[in-house]
Design an enzyme around this catalytic site. Structure first.
Site, PDB file in Angstrom:
ATOM      1  N   GLN A   1      13.962  12.942  20.167  1.00  0.00           N
ATOM      2  CA  GLN A   1      14.005  11.472  20.112  1.00  0.00           C
ATOM      3  C   GLN A   1      13.634  10.995  18.710  1.00  0.00           C
ATOM      4  OE1 GLN A   1      11.037  11.918  22.977  1.00  0.00           O
ATOM      5  NE2 GLN A   1      12.153  10.924  24.647  1.00  0.00           N
TER       6      GLN A   1
ATOM      7  N   ARG B   1      20.467  17.696  21.425  1.00  0.00           N
ATOM      8  CA  ARG B   1      20.917  16.308  21.595  1.00  0.00           C
ATOM      9  C   ARG B   1      19.951  15.396  20.842  1.00  0.00           C
ATOM     10  NH1 ARG B   1      20.120  14.348  27.412  1.00  0.00           N
ATOM     11  NH2 ARG B   1      21.930  15.636  27.849  1.00  0.00           N
TER      12      ARG B   1
ATOM     13  N   LYS C   1      13.253  -1.418  15.040  1.00  0.00           N
ATOM     14  CA  LYS C   1      14.607  -0.862  15.240  1.00  0.00           C
ATOM     15  C   LYS C   1      15.171  -0.240  13.953  1.00  0.00           C
ATOM     16  CE  LYS C   1      19.330  -2.164  16.497  1.00  0.00           C
ATOM     17  NZ  LYS C   1      19.732  -0.767  16.538  1.00  0.00           N
TER      18      LYS C   1
ATOM     19  N   HIS D   1      25.180   4.948  21.436  1.00  0.00           N
ATOM     20  CA  HIS D   1      26.301   4.013  21.608  1.00  0.00           C
ATOM     21  C   HIS D   1      26.451   3.149  20.378  1.00  0.00           C
ATOM     22  CE1 HIS D   1      24.180   4.761  25.421  1.00  0.00           C
ATOM     23  NE2 HIS D   1      25.377   5.164  25.758  1.00  0.00           N
TER      24      HIS D   1
ATOM     25  N   ARG E   1      15.150   1.587  32.462  1.00  0.00           N
ATOM     26  CA  ARG E   1      15.241   1.902  31.026  1.00  0.00           C
ATOM     27  C   ARG E   1      16.524   1.321  30.435  1.00  0.00           C
ATOM     28  NH1 ARG E   1      12.927   6.551  32.883  1.00  0.00           N
ATOM     29  NH2 ARG E   1      14.830   7.789  32.901  1.00  0.00           N
TER      30      ARG E   1
ATOM     31  N   ASP F   1      16.314  17.336  29.350  1.00  0.00           N
ATOM     32  CA  ASP F   1      16.068  15.965  28.882  1.00  0.00           C
ATOM     33  C   ASP F   1      14.666  15.893  28.275  1.00  0.00           C
ATOM     34  OD1 ASP F   1      18.490  15.007  29.739  1.00  0.00           O
ATOM     35  OD2 ASP F   1      17.705  13.842  31.416  1.00  0.00           O
ATOM     36  N   MET F   2      14.440  14.894  27.411  1.00  0.00           N
ATOM     37  CA  MET F   2      13.090  14.702  26.877  1.00  0.00           C
ATOM     38  C   MET F   2      12.511  13.421  27.452  1.00  0.00           C
ATOM     39  SD  MET F   2      10.860  16.223  25.097  1.00  0.00           S
ATOM     40  CE  MET F   2      11.470  17.347  23.837  1.00  0.00           C
TER      41      MET F   2
ATOM     42  N   LYS G   1      17.832   8.108  20.309  1.00  0.00           N
ATOM     43  CA  LYS G   1      16.801   7.289  19.657  1.00  0.00           C
ATOM     44  C   LYS G   1      15.477   7.391  20.413  1.00  0.00           C
ATOM     45  CE  LYS G   1      19.957   3.959  17.548  1.00  0.00           C
ATOM     46  NZ  LYS G   1      20.297   2.534  17.372  1.00  0.00           N
ATOM     47  N   GLY G   2      15.540   7.504  21.749  1.00  0.00           N
ATOM     48  CA  GLY G   2      14.309   7.550  22.558  1.00  0.00           C
ATOM     49  C   GLY G   2      14.239   6.332  23.444  1.00  0.00           C
ATOM     50  N   ALA G   3      14.006   6.561  24.739  1.00  0.00           N
ATOM     51  CA  ALA G   3      14.088   5.475  25.724  1.00  0.00           C
ATOM     52  C   ALA G   3      12.728   5.043  26.259  1.00  0.00           C
ATOM     53  CB  ALA G   3      14.965   5.927  26.888  1.00  0.00           C
TER      54      ALA G   3
HETATM   55  C1  LIG Z   1      23.902  11.176  26.471  1.00  0.00           C
HETATM   56  C2  LIG Z   1      22.559  10.530  26.328  1.00  0.00           C
HETATM   57  C3  LIG Z   1      21.440  11.223  26.745  1.00  0.00           C
HETATM   58  C4  LIG Z   1      20.167  10.665  26.571  1.00  0.00           C
HETATM   59  N1  LIG Z   1      19.054  11.408  26.899  1.00  0.00           N
HETATM   60  C5  LIG Z   1      17.831  10.895  26.629  1.00  0.00           C
HETATM   61  C6  LIG Z   1      16.640  11.671  26.807  1.00  0.00           C
HETATM   62  O1  LIG Z   1      16.666  12.845  27.231  1.00  0.00           O
HETATM   63  N2  LIG Z   1      15.450  11.091  26.508  1.00  0.00           N
HETATM   64  C7  LIG Z   1      15.353   9.799  26.032  1.00  0.00           C
HETATM   65  O2  LIG Z   1      14.250   9.335  25.738  1.00  0.00           O
HETATM   66  N3  LIG Z   1      16.462   9.050  25.879  1.00  0.00           N
HETATM   67  C8  LIG Z   1      17.681   9.557  26.152  1.00  0.00           C
HETATM   68  N4  LIG Z   1      18.796   8.779  25.950  1.00  0.00           N
HETATM   69  C9  LIG Z   1      18.649   7.313  25.723  1.00  0.00           C
HETATM   70  C10 LIG Z   1      18.498   6.994  24.246  1.00  0.00           C
HETATM   71  O3  LIG Z   1      17.237   7.473  23.781  1.00  0.00           O
HETATM   72  C11 LIG Z   1      18.549   5.481  24.006  1.00  0.00           C
HETATM   73  O4  LIG Z   1      17.525   4.883  24.727  1.00  0.00           O
HETATM   74  C12 LIG Z   1      19.871   4.857  24.393  1.00  0.00           C
HETATM   75  O5  LIG Z   1      20.958   5.703  24.130  1.00  0.00           O
HETATM   76  C13 LIG Z   1      20.100   3.552  23.625  1.00  0.00           C
HETATM   77  O6  LIG Z   1      20.130   3.797  22.250  1.00  0.00           O
HETATM   78  P1  LIG Z   1      21.457   3.697  21.359  1.00  0.00           P
HETATM   79  O7  LIG Z   1      21.430   4.848  20.390  1.00  0.00           O
HETATM   80  O8  LIG Z   1      22.641   3.666  22.217  1.00  0.00           O
HETATM   81  O9  LIG Z   1      21.303   2.407  20.488  1.00  0.00           O
HETATM   82  P2  LIG Z   1      20.578   0.919  20.666  1.00  0.00           P
HETATM   83  O10 LIG Z   1      19.681   0.838  19.481  1.00  0.00           O
HETATM   84  O11 LIG Z   1      20.052   0.760  22.037  1.00  0.00           O
HETATM   85  O12 LIG Z   1      21.837   0.030  20.487  1.00  0.00           O
HETATM   86  C14 LIG Z   1      22.508  -0.031  19.237  1.00  0.00           C
HETATM   87  C15 LIG Z   1      23.885  -0.615  19.418  1.00  0.00           C
HETATM   88  O13 LIG Z   1      24.669   0.210  20.310  1.00  0.00           O
HETATM   89  C16 LIG Z   1      25.524  -0.607  21.094  1.00  0.00           C
HETATM   90  N5  LIG Z   1      25.104  -0.530  22.507  1.00  0.00           N
HETATM   91  C17 LIG Z   1      23.944  -0.027  22.982  1.00  0.00           C
HETATM   92  N6  LIG Z   1      23.890  -0.155  24.325  1.00  0.00           N
HETATM   93  C18 LIG Z   1      25.029  -0.767  24.703  1.00  0.00           C
HETATM   94  C19 LIG Z   1      25.553  -1.188  25.939  1.00  0.00           C
HETATM   95  N7  LIG Z   1      24.868  -1.033  27.086  1.00  0.00           N
HETATM   96  N8  LIG Z   1      26.776  -1.776  25.946  1.00  0.00           N
HETATM   97  C20 LIG Z   1      27.470  -1.960  24.802  1.00  0.00           C
HETATM   98  N9  LIG Z   1      27.001  -1.588  23.585  1.00  0.00           N
HETATM   99  C21 LIG Z   1      25.807  -1.010  23.530  1.00  0.00           C
HETATM  100  C22 LIG Z   1      25.335  -2.028  20.600  1.00  0.00           C
HETATM  101  O14 LIG Z   1      26.251  -2.249  19.556  1.00  0.00           O
HETATM  102  C23 LIG Z   1      23.912  -1.984  20.057  1.00  0.00           C
HETATM  103  O15 LIG Z   1      23.649  -2.981  19.101  1.00  0.00           O
HETATM  104  C24 LIG Z   1      20.062   9.345  26.057  1.00  0.00           C
HETATM  105  C25 LIG Z   1      21.191   8.666  25.640  1.00  0.00           C
HETATM  106  C26 LIG Z   1      22.433   9.236  25.743  1.00  0.00           C
HETATM  107  C27 LIG Z   1      23.617   8.481  25.247  1.00  0.00           C
END
Ligand SMILES: Cc1cc2nc3c(=O)[nH]c(=O)nc-3n(C[C@H](O)[C@H](O)[C@H](O)COP(=O)(O)OP(=O)(O)OC[C@H]3O[C@@H](n4cnc5c(N)ncnc54)[C@H](O)[C@@H]3O)c2cc1C
Length: 311
Positions: free
Chosen positions: A166, A187, A204, A230, A291, A137-138, A190-192
């Site tokens: 990220q 992987r 965004k 997602h 997060r 993970d990052m 976007k980054g959390a």
């Molecule tokens: C498998 C996986 C591993 C990850 N590993 C890391 C990591 O190692 N390091 C790190 O920094 N981050 C990690 N993340 C988290 C990632 O960086 C984002 O913070 C997180 O995925 C939210 O971004 P998003 O791309 O889903 O889009 P967002 O910009 O958060 O959302 C965009 C759209 O996606 C849909 N959506 C998003 N969340 C939801 C929800 N809860 N319910 C319904 N629809 C939703 C909606 O339509 C929303 O408008 C990981 C995410 C995934 C999926």
């Protein structure tokens, strides 16, 4: 970025908030919607359910910011136990593990980098023996260089080890180019983390644009992209780019988090895509939960209600 995201991530650092939230039983609805349980058995059961639905899994034993060696060792032991159980249940070809280096010692003073590397090596060995892989993970940007250097070391013996990049970080497009080689599992998310504007896009739209640029690099490259989002728009764009670059299903995969858009997860799997679900488990679910809440502030009302009803 949601206006509420940064305040929530800042509030999450308060010891009082952490104490209050962490004493919630894990059965509290908001926690179990994102974390299937605290034990290895809970994680294995969740994996069985996902595999029965045609999905794959990557399991994360929750814990970060480990401040002593014993804690790091316990985390390594938990991964080894999990990997042995996945192998025993015949799940290892469908389930791998995700590891946060801070949970296995990266943040320890002086020797942190070396300790995390040795611990990660031990988990990689256990994963290889079980018949599966590890993805690192990052975490926040202060750890990116150390994490990528540990990845390079691990790949000498375990080239199947995956990385996470990220899109929100300015550096990531260049990191994608460096990691888009054959056999490289990357992987893209976007980054959390709450990152300063000196190193990360804040808006965004800018993050989404960066995500698409990174997708192009990874999908046009020779590696194995793991598209973790997602976001319906990003998923649509990734599918179009995969066709444009002649990628067959199975030469890349989609990933989503446990409990988020489960119907979409199944839809993609039924459509023939490889769909992997990230399954976090364990007692240290606090940082992970915060997060997720920061990303979806609509959940806060529900969350606040469950805290109040605890009294
Ligand atoms: C498998 C996986 C591993 C990850 N590993 C890391 C990591 O190692 N390091 C790190 O920094 N981050 C990690 N993340 C988290 C990632 O960086 C984002 O913070 C997180 O995925 C939210 O971004 P998003 O791309 O889903 O889009 P967002 O910009 O958060 O959302 C965009 C759209 O996606 C849909 N959506 C998003 N969340 C939801 C929800 N809860 N319910 C319904 N629809 C939703 C909606 O339509 C929303 O408008 C990981 C995410 C995934 C999926």
């Amino acid at each position: 970025m949601s206006l509420l995201r940064q305040p929530i991530l800042l509030l999450a650092r308060s010891a009082k908030v952490k104490q209050l939230v962490s004493t919630m039983p894990v059965s509290s609805g908001i926690v179990t919607s994102y974390v299937p349980g605290e034990s290895t058995a809970d994680a294995v059961r969740a994996t069985e359910g996902l595999v029965a639905d045609g999905l794959r899994a990557t399991l994360d034993y929750l814990g970060e910011d480990t401040t002593d060696l014993a804690h790091a060792d316990a985390t390594v032991a938990a991964y080894k136990d999990l990997l042995a159980q996945l192998a025993a249940k015949g799940l290892a070809s469908k389930a791998e593990v995700s590891v946060k280096l801070s949970a296995i010692g990266q943040a320890l003073p002086d020797q942190g980098h070396k300790i995390a590397l040795e611990n990660a090596r031990e988990i990689c060995r256990a994963a290889r023996n079980a018949g599966t892989t590890v993805t690192l993970d990052m975490e926040d940007h202060t750890t990116t260089d150390s994490t990528l250097s540990i990845l390079r070391e691990l790949r000498k013996d375990f080239p199947e080890t995956g990385a996470v990049l990220q899109a929100m970080l300015h550096r990531t497009e260049a990191d994608c180019r460096a990691l888009a080689f054959e056999g490289s599992r990357v992987r893209l998310c976007k980054g959390a983390y709450h990152e300063p504007e000196t190193v990360a896009f804040q808006d965004k739209l800018d993050i989404d644009r960066a995500y698409v640029r990174c997708l192009k690099v990874l999908l046009a490259g020779q590696g194995y992209p793991m598209i973790a989002t997602h976001d319906p728009r990003m998923i649509h764009i990734a599918s179009s780019l995969a066709s444009r670059y002649g990628r067959r299903a199975g030469t890349y995969e989609f990933q989503m988090l446990y409990g988020i858009r489960p119907e979409e997860q199944k839809r993609l799997a039924i459509a023939g895509e490889t769909m992997r679900v990230y399954v976090p488990y364990g007692t240290e679910w606090y940082g992970y939960l915060m997060r997720r809440l920061a990303e979806k502030p609509q959940n806060l009302t529900f969350f606040a209600r469950s805290l109040i009803s605890k009294k």
